[in-house]
Design an enzyme around this catalytic site. Sequence first.
Site, mmCIF file in Angstrom:
data_model
loop_
_atom_site.group_PDB
_atom_site.id
_atom_site.type_symbol
_atom_site.label_atom_id
_atom_site.label_comp_id
_atom_site.label_asym_id
_atom_site.label_seq_id
_atom_site.Cartn_x
_atom_site.Cartn_y
_atom_site.Cartn_z
ATOM 1 N N HIS A 1 20.037 -3.750 -16.607
ATOM 2 C CA HIS A 1 19.404 -2.451 -16.406
ATOM 3 C C HIS A 1 19.882 -1.464 -17.469
ATOM 4 O O HIS A 1 21.044 -1.514 -17.897
ATOM 5 C CB HIS A 1 19.738 -1.902 -15.012
ATOM 6 C CG HIS A 1 19.368 -2.838 -13.907
ATOM 7 N ND1 HIS A 1 18.087 -3.286 -13.711
ATOM 8 C CD2 HIS A 1 20.121 -3.425 -12.940
ATOM 9 C CE1 HIS A 1 18.062 -4.106 -12.673
ATOM 10 N NE2 HIS A 1 19.283 -4.207 -12.194
ATOM 11 N N GLN B 1 19.095 -10.660 -15.341
ATOM 12 C CA GLN B 1 18.550 -9.363 -15.741
ATOM 13 C C GLN B 1 19.640 -8.368 -16.095
ATOM 14 O O GLN B 1 20.828 -8.586 -15.856
ATOM 15 C CB GLN B 1 17.691 -8.802 -14.610
ATOM 16 C CG GLN B 1 18.435 -8.608 -13.304
ATOM 17 C CD GLN B 1 17.497 -8.228 -12.163
ATOM 18 O OE1 GLN B 1 17.491 -7.085 -11.729
ATOM 19 N NE2 GLN B 1 16.699 -9.192 -11.689
ATOM 20 N N ARG C 1 14.604 -8.517 -18.304
ATOM 21 C CA ARG C 1 14.963 -9.865 -17.885
ATOM 22 C C ARG C 1 15.432 -10.710 -19.065
ATOM 23 O O ARG C 1 14.901 -10.609 -20.169
ATOM 24 C CB ARG C 1 13.772 -10.520 -17.180
ATOM 25 C CG ARG C 1 13.442 -9.833 -15.862
ATOM 26 C CD ARG C 1 12.201 -10.397 -15.186
ATOM 27 N NE ARG C 1 12.017 -9.745 -13.880
ATOM 28 C CZ ARG C 1 11.392 -8.592 -13.706
ATOM 29 N NH1 ARG C 1 10.888 -7.961 -14.750
ATOM 30 N NH2 ARG C 1 11.290 -8.066 -12.501
ATOM 31 N N HIS D 1 23.310 -9.911 -15.075
ATOM 32 C CA HIS D 1 23.676 -10.414 -13.746
ATOM 33 C C HIS D 1 22.499 -11.123 -13.113
ATOM 34 O O HIS D 1 21.348 -10.977 -13.537
ATOM 35 C CB HIS D 1 24.137 -9.260 -12.841
ATOM 36 C CG HIS D 1 23.077 -8.227 -12.590
ATOM 37 N ND1 HIS D 1 22.837 -7.197 -13.470
ATOM 38 C CD2 HIS D 1 22.178 -8.070 -11.582
ATOM 39 C CE1 HIS D 1 21.853 -6.437 -13.007
ATOM 40 N NE2 HIS D 1 21.426 -6.958 -11.860
#
Length: 396
Positions: free
Chosen positions: A98, A96, A275, A256
């Site tokens: 962010h 995933q 994801r 990560h």
Amino acid sequence: MDRLTNTVRPYAWGSPTAIPRLLGVEPTGEPQAELWMGAHPGAPSRLDRGAGPVSLADVIAADPAGELGDATLTAYGPRLPFLLKLLAAETPLSLQVHPDLAQAAAGFADEEARGVPVDAPHRNYKDANHKPELICALTPFDGLCGFRPAAETAELLDGLGVDELKPYADLLRARPEGDALREVLTAVLTADPVAMADTVHKTTEALAAGTGPDHAAYAEAARHYPGDPGVIAALLLNRVRLQPGEALYLGAGVPHAYLSGFGVEIMANSDNVLRCGLTPKHVDVPELLRVVRFEATEPGVLRAGGDPDQEYPTPIGEFRLSRHVLDGRAPTRTLPAGTPGILLCTAGRIALRDRDGARLDLAAGESAYVSATETVDVGGEGTLFRATTAPTPAAA
């Protein structure tokens, strides 16, 4: 000081034993993935100031300035801007990334304007906040973090002897690194699913038979997600192993995945996750490619060394995490007032004492909330983590 009652989240990837062992309770037999400490609306901690248990979120909402302090309130509004967790991974979590603050705000506004329900499985942005994270290992902790240099990944792919991986290796050598990483990840995630499943199967067999230092870790991830293109995407990333006391900061745009281990995690209060794979959940490839930072990075492992008091520096202000190892002989440490904090004992027994002489003891797995107005002395013998804010962020 207020003792906290916290909620365990039973996600499927969680360990059935790590959190119960720390708490000294019998396992339920079900996975216990995370123990949440904070005021996140999904599972706020509870405390009792004499009138019965109440949510920490409600306590803060009733007196934001008194609980958070002026600096934190001004910087982040009337809410606790971080969530502290115990995280116990038995099997790999999803690969995933962010968003940063601007991306999160724009993505959230767009989905709100289009009327996408906030609980829709294809929704990307649950809020308008970023989600930087830091994980500190309590046991050896394996993960993937950031892109490996393209030439090294090409060598890894060639070494597996899978013909279908050769075009990716050639591309990683032929194109500028950022372009190559983008093109390979795009190709992997948009490939024909049947053909990709076959490539993943062959790659999984090659990894299982391999003897390289990272082959076993990638093979374990592949075993849990047969046919998932995230298995190939994972090969683009650095494999990292943290030893107890070591930490890893994960900023915006850095792909990560946590593979296995037990640790203390802290993050900004957000649910925004895009994801890349290793998941049955929604993968929005165009939005993912917009958010990922296509650059090779060296994982910035933060090491405690021999210092019994260690702060893990981060370039954002929503949270700071520090670790204090107390031997029972040194003088008590004073934790200054001015910002809100959560104190978590992970080993031994820690004694907290406020300026009025009130005492609160924490055993392993227990935690306490400290408002911005309170100065606390800590002593005893064990390991204490302190989560708080830094309203003026460090330089990136």
